[in-house]
Design a protein around this motif. Structure first.
Motif, short mmCIF file in Angstrom:
data_model
loop_
_atom_site.label_atom_id
_atom_site.label_comp_id
_atom_site.label_asym_id
_atom_site.label_seq_id
_atom_site.Cartn_x
_atom_site.Cartn_y
_atom_site.Cartn_z
N ARG A 13 -50.73 -8.54 24.83
CA ARG A 13 -49.60 -7.63 25.11
C ARG A 13 -48.27 -8.32 25.38
O ARG A 13 -47.24 -7.79 25.05
CB ARG A 13 -49.91 -6.68 26.27
CG ARG A 13 -51.00 -5.71 25.93
CD ARG A 13 -51.41 -4.92 27.12
NE ARG A 13 -51.98 -5.79 28.13
CZ ARG A 13 -52.43 -5.37 29.29
NH1 ARG A 13 -52.33 -4.10 29.59
NH2 ARG A 13 -52.96 -6.20 30.16
N GLU A 14 -48.28 -9.49 26.00
CA GLU A 14 -47.02 -10.20 26.19
C GLU A 14 -47.11 -11.49 25.40
O GLU A 14 -48.17 -12.08 25.27
CB GLU A 14 -46.79 -10.50 27.66
CG GLU A 14 -46.18 -9.34 28.40
CD GLU A 14 -45.51 -9.77 29.69
OE1 GLU A 14 -46.21 -10.39 30.50
OE2 GLU A 14 -44.32 -9.49 29.85
N LYS B 126 -43.98 -4.39 34.98
CA LYS B 126 -42.96 -5.34 35.45
C LYS B 126 -42.88 -5.22 36.97
O LYS B 126 -42.54 -4.17 37.48
CB LYS B 126 -41.60 -4.98 34.85
CG LYS B 126 -41.50 -5.31 33.38
CD LYS B 126 -40.82 -6.65 33.21
CE LYS B 126 -40.57 -6.98 31.76
NZ LYS B 126 -41.72 -7.39 31.02
N TYR C 176 -45.36 1.18 22.89
CA TYR C 176 -45.85 1.84 24.10
C TYR C 176 -44.96 3.02 24.48
O TYR C 176 -45.43 4.07 24.88
CB TYR C 176 -45.91 0.85 25.27
CG TYR C 176 -47.02 -0.17 25.13
CD1 TYR C 176 -48.32 0.23 24.81
CD2 TYR C 176 -46.78 -1.53 25.32
CE1 TYR C 176 -49.33 -0.70 24.68
CE2 TYR C 176 -47.80 -2.47 25.18
CZ TYR C 176 -49.07 -2.04 24.86
OH TYR C 176 -50.08 -2.96 24.73
N LYS C 177 -43.66 2.83 24.33
CA LYS C 177 -42.73 3.90 24.69
C LYS C 177 -42.98 5.12 23.79
O LYS C 177 -43.09 6.25 24.27
CB LYS C 177 -41.28 3.42 24.52
CG LYS C 177 -40.26 4.40 25.04
CD LYS C 177 -38.85 3.89 24.89
CE LYS C 177 -38.18 4.52 23.70
NZ LYS C 177 -36.79 4.17 23.53
N PRO D 134 -43.52 -3.28 23.07
CA PRO D 134 -42.84 -2.42 24.06
C PRO D 134 -42.35 -1.12 23.45
O PRO D 134 -42.45 -0.05 24.07
CB PRO D 134 -41.67 -3.28 24.52
CG PRO D 134 -42.09 -4.68 24.26
CD PRO D 134 -42.99 -4.64 23.07
N THR E 144 -48.46 -1.02 28.75
CA THR E 144 -47.58 -2.17 28.90
C THR E 144 -47.83 -2.87 30.24
O THR E 144 -48.02 -2.20 31.25
CB THR E 144 -46.11 -1.72 28.79
OG1 THR E 144 -45.30 -2.71 29.39
CG2 THR E 144 -45.87 -0.41 29.48
#
Length: 1114
Positions: free
Chosen positions: A326-327, A443, A251-252, A248, A440
């Motif tokens: 990714r998760e 959500k 990605y930011k 995460p 990402t």
């Protein structure tokens, strides 16, 4: 954000969790930088205090996805006045703006009392804005094209990144190095784990026990080499979760163009290379010569080279899987699948000659196969294995390789090395691509609206909770009741309303007051502060705080960040797990005893911890079931729950799933109200609330405070710690306890009408400036009592308070309340908990049932995964169970059992850990609230797994049994089901136990992984029990996997009289199983008992650990 060259800043809810003066300082400094550096900044705020709001130049007001107003701050009130709405005095403009567009609150601001009022929708406001002078000038500005000659040539950058490629790589390298250094514990732990594994391996395969006299002996060497390969390969598995955790942030930073993907991926690879050298060296130097592999130094280095490449390939593979998944959950599931295929296709579990033609591609692409072949090639094509056995024509080494289906040509070593290098490059390149092109996983955070009817007149379909700037959630609480005004529910028939007098009074309760006199709290001095030369042994956090909280009085507990508000609350509520508490605390005049106090008090924590997979109504039923006295019948209990839901305005959310904070389910403000409701259904007399309004917008905070006020009006004692209250919220409190940095109180007493008592107390102190008209008293009070102010005036507010009349009044009140009223009795309950042990067990089991039933990510995924793995293994080992002609056929069949028990078992163990981890935080809160003892919780957690694992074992056994073609007889099938079931079950309980004995999930994953590898080597497949040296044989009896394999193999093959060819001539299947593996069919009863015993022991250790260990530090 400010450090970089960015001139346009977008900030979302930056004030959450900060007090008002800190927010003011941040926004003020942003304002300076924007004005000086000609920047552009857009900030969304939840509850801006008036002075913060006044710092802004322009305002954008959103409601129901319409822009209601956009333009200079000065004209916003004029705009609403032109439509007939007026902001009252002593009302923050920001709060007015948030409420004036909401259907619930709009009417109170209607200025023309002589004209009829009708609701003005967001859409109508938006249309009106277009014809208002601000809207017109905005439209005009947008319609004229921008004159490009005015823009500065350097305004837009031509380069994508701030520095050159080499600099980018250097920066990422130094950061990765720093992270590795800071996280050194993990790497040191991995090295020590490797050393321990190496020690065990070398003492099992000790050279004095390793002969070179037959093909069977060669098989043991092959097992040792396979085990080396597995350990070195799986040592990188921790990489997967570490990479997934960091994604995460990556990605930011990537999306903000800090660096390209390759600059992030390469350092991770480059810096792992020296670590690989060290890890493999530790393994090889310990094991190579002790096991007795070929002593030639050239062979030693070739062995080293292969393991080095395997380790590099594995860590690249795990990084690649994490990048694609990714998760964490997705990556782990994907990883397990890929490993199942690589593992089964390594050429050891299933030999090449037995692989079905539809799986041959799997064999040729498995990197483990190339590693395994290179290792055996290096070992068996040497002089030591060159001797020819009697009645044989080929050297022994070649015979061993042929018996297991390995390649016998020496060039396969170099092919293996080349392919491993290729795979390492391929996976690293794949990782870079995954980082470049994947983003990402989104959500899906939909808020649950509480609006049953369509919001047509509210501006179309009312697209609620839009993400633009999330803070306008007006339509949410349309159904809440304005209790103080006693109005009916808007838009519904008035039959719902309750007379204000009997609200929440279905169950009688005893009002209690709580007093505390000279309360102190200290902890042991932290090591860091000692290192700075501080000599005291204890760090004092509360210094003699005195006060009282009374029934029907709402008290605010305030102070700057770090003043000890939550500490005082924890001490009074008895929630501290360590430290030294001093002073005197009484409940209605009697000494406080934690056991009885927990029964009459409620504590709403700041982080709203609830089981994620139950509904709002179920959470309340569960809390009431366990905390109300058993004398209250179910009917009354239900009525009381309905009352509380009405009081807390949760009726429309009855069937909403709670969800995880910030991921899904309820919004922050709805979770807050649920937290309050969960405590209220316990019918407590005293309620503590820790920051009930932090993280909420002004409107949501008002709803929560209305709930709190309703609660106080029923005659309960309520205390709240609070940050940044608006004028309205602050003045809904009756009394205030104000603390300063260092845990000392500087004001304790009533606020007075419009905070008059508080204001006059502080204004009387010499040198304190008067409060401005319309200024928020809470903000003013924090400003005039800051530590900077103390230095400036040269006074200590704590001393001023100690010498005041107010302090003497407080002391007198405490003294009066500390003596029991005549005719009153001390609190007494016949048992520690409200309900019997049996009821606690049933209630916990009921909640776990719903939690598991709705947690499809865990339960459904497990079934799906099991079914897919069963089909995979079934198609690989197709029909091998029935044709047993050579000893290799038996090894293959056992290989399928070994792969299933190990892979599915470990998956069970790993996937249960996060589930138990989340439930454990809920358990800490519920146990502290005195809802149940540890055993009912553990009982429910253990029992709920039983039916799910049974289903899993049944699915697996049916698919495998049919596809592999074992003998279809009822006893054999039932034995297979029995052993599979208990194997899955003890693995699941082992995962639960690992969580219970460790502080967090990271540690539990690392520790359990260490045990899997030890269990693996002693399982009886890599080296059969009779060949394990005497000094280690005891452990193979203490190893659950070896018992599972014993049961599975003995029940299938232990009674077959058919002859097979083995390396020592022909023998029966039964005889071979008995001599080679040491498995006897008539021992099955004992095996069954032992496996059940393992399951029970793990479950028991879980229960005891949950009871004994408390990793929550407060």
């Amino acid at each position: 954000m400010l450090v970089g060259p960015a001139k346009a800043l977008f900030m979302d809810e930056i004030s959450t969790g900060l007090d008002s003066s800190t927010t003011f300082q941040i926004v003020n400094s942003l304002k300076q930088s924007v004005h000086i550096l000609k920047g552009t900044t857009v900030i969304s705020l939840l509850q801006p205090a008036p002075e913060t709001y006044n710092l802004f130049d322009d305002i954008i007001l959103l409601s129901d996805s319409h822009i209601v107003y956009q333009g200079p701050r000065e004209y916003v009130l004029e705009f609403f006045e032109s439509l007939g709405f007026q902001c009252p005095e002593r009302k923050g403009v920001a709060d007015f703006l948030q409420e004036v567009t909401s259907r619930k609150d709009q009417e109170q601001y209607w200025a023309h009392k002589d004209q009829p009022y009708r609701f003005v929708t967001a859409k109508e406001f938006s249309e009106a804005h277009k014809s208002f002078h601000v809207g017109r000038s905005l439209a005009q500005e947008l319609s004229t094209e921008f004159d490009k000659s005015k823009s500065h040539p350097a305004a837009l950058t031509t380069k994508k990144y701030g520095v050159g490629k080499w600099e980018l790589l250097k920066a990422c390298l130094s950061r990765e190095y720093l992270l590795i250094k800071r996280n050194s514990f993990v790497y040191i732990f991995r090295l020590s784990q490797l050393a321990v594994m190496a020690f065990i391996t070398m003492t099992i395969f000790l050279r004095t026990e390793m002969h070179r006299d037959s093909v069977t002996d060669g098989g043991i060497y092959v097992g040792a080499l396979f085990y080396c390969l597995v350990v070195v390969m799986f040592n990188g598995f921790a990489e997967l979760s570490m990479v997934a955790m960091k994604l995460p942030i990556f990605y930011k930073q990537r999306d903000n163009l800090f660096f390209p993907s390759w600059a992030y991926a390469l350092p991770a690879w480059i810096l792992k290379i020296p670590m690989t050298f060290v890890e493999v060296a530790v393994w090889i130097f310990l094991t190579y010569y002790v096991i007795g592999f070929d002593p030639n130094i050239g062979r030693f280095f070739r062995h080293y080279l292969v393991l080095l490449l395997v380790n590099q390939m594995a860590s690249a593979l795990f990084r690649f899987i994490a990048g694609v998944g990714r998760e964490l959950k997705a990556a782990l599931t994907l990883g397990s699948f890929i490993l199942t295929i690589l593992f089964a296709m390594s050429g050891f579990i299933l030999s090449k000659d037995n692989i079905k033609k539809w799986w041959l591609w799997g064999f040729w692409i498995s990197p483990m196969m190339y590693g395994q072949n290179a290792l055996v090639n290096n070992e068996f094509l040497t002089e030591r294995w060159g001797h020819v056995l009697p009645n044989s024509t080929e050297p022994l080494g070649i015979e061993v390789l042929k018996s297991r289906g390995f390649f016998v040509q020496s060039y396969w070593f170099w092919i293996g090395v080349a392919v491993l290098i290729g795979y390492t490059l391929l996976f690293n390149f794949g990782y870079i691509l995954a980082l470049t092109y994947f983003s990402t996983p989104g959500k899906q955070h939909a808020f649950i609206s509480e609006e049953p009817e369509n919001n047509e007149q509210n501006g179309g379909t009312g697209n609620k909770g839009t993400n633009v700037m999330r803070y306008i959630k007006y339509n949410f609480t349309e159904h809440s009741i304005k209790v103080r005004e006693g109005e009916s529910i808007c838009g519904n028939s008035p039959s719902h309303t309750l007379p204000t007098s009997n609200r929440g009074m279905v169950l009688p309760f005893e009002p209690h007051s709580i007093t505390f006199d000279e309360v102190t709290y200290a902890v042991d001095m932290p090591q860091e502060m000692r290192n700075q030369g501080i000599v005291e042994n204890k760090l004092v956090l509360l210094k003699g705080v005195t006060g009282s909280f009374r029934p029907g009085v709402l008290t605010a507990l305030m102070g700057v960040t770090g003043a000890g508000k939550t500490t005082l609350m924890d001490v009074l509520a008895g929630r501290k797990t360590g430290g030294y508490v001093g002073g005197n605390i009484t409940i209605s005049g009697y000494q406080k005893k934690q056991e009885t106090f927990a029964r009459i008090s409620g504590y709403c924590e700041q982080n709203d911890i609830h089981s994620p997979h139950v509904t709002v109504y179920e959470s309340l039923v569960y809390s009431a079931w366990l905390r109300l006295s058993p004398d209250i019948n179910a009917q009354t209990r239900k009525m009381f729950i309905e009352e509380v839901m009405e009081l807390v305005e949760l009726k429309p959310l009855r069937h909403a799933i709670v969800g995880l904070p910030g991921v899904d389910g309820l919004s922050i403000e709805q979770r807050k109200r649920l937290t309050i409701a969960v405590e209220l259904v316990a019918n407590p007399s005293i309620i503590f609330m820790d920051e009930p309004t932090s993280g909420l917008d002004a409107r949501a905070a008002a709803i929560v405070m209305r709930t709190v006020r309703n609660t106080v009006d029923t005659g309960r004692t309520v205390v709240c710690t609070i940050h940044q209250p608006s004028i309205d919220i602050f003045e809904s409190f009756d009394e205030l306890l104000l603390m300063k940095q260092g845990g000392q109180e500087i004001y304790a007493g009533p606020l007075g009408h419009r905070s008059s008592n508080l204001i006059s107390y502080f204004e009387e102190i010499q040198g304190i400036s008067k409060i401005k008209d319309g200024y928020n008293p809470a903000t003013w009070m924090m400003e005039v009592t800051s530590s900077a102010k103390e230095l400036e005036l040269g006074i200590d507010f704590a001393d001023v308070y100690k010498n005041s009349e107010l302090y003497r009044r407080t002391k007198a009140l405490v003294k009066e309340l500390s003596t029991p009223a005549p005719g009153s009795k001390d609190l007494y309950f016949p048992s520690q908990y409200s309900t019997s042990f049996f009821t606690q067990c049933m209630a916990c089991l009921w909640k776990q049932h719903w939690s598991y039933w709705r947690n499809s990510q865990y339960t459904a995924l497990r079934f799906l995964y099991t079914a897919i793995v069963a089909v995979l293994l079934g198609s690989m080992f197709w029909n091998l169970g029935s044709k047993i002609e050579k000893q290799q056929d038996l090894f293959n069949s056992m290989g399928s059992m070994y792969a299933a028990v190990l892979l599915l078992g470990v998956k069970n163990s790993n996937s249960v850990q996060p589930v138990v981890g989340v439930e454990r935080t809920v358990f800490y809160r519920e146990r502290a609230a005195g809802m149940y003892s540890a055993f009912p919780y553990a009982f429910a957690q253990v029992v709920i797994e039983v039916p799910y694992v049974l289903g899993q074992a049944a699915v697996y056994s049916l698919i495998i049994y049919a596809m592999i073609g074992y003998e279809w007889s009822v006893p054999k099938f039932l034995w297979c089901l029995f052993f599979m079931y208990f194997s899955f079950l003890y693995f699941t309980y082992y995962g639960m136990m690992a969580v219970a004995v460790t502080p967090n999930q990271h540690v539990s994953t690392i520790i359990s992984a260490g045990f899997y590898s030890v269990w693996n080597i002693f399982s009886g497949f890599i080296i059969p029990r009779p060949r394990i040296p005497v000094w280690w044989r005891w452990y193979s009896w203490a190893n659950p996997i070896s018992w599972s394999l014993y049961g599975l193999v003995a029940s299938q093959y232990g009674d077959i009289k058919q002859t097979i060819e083995s390396s020592d001539g022909t023998t029966t299947v039964e005889g071979f199983v008995r001599t080679y593996f040491g498995f006897k069919h008539d021992f099955l009863g004992v095996v069954a008992v032992v496996i059940v015993a393992f399951t029970l022991v793990f479950a028991l250790v879980f229960a005891v650990s949950v009871k004994i260990f408390n990793f929550q530090r407060r």
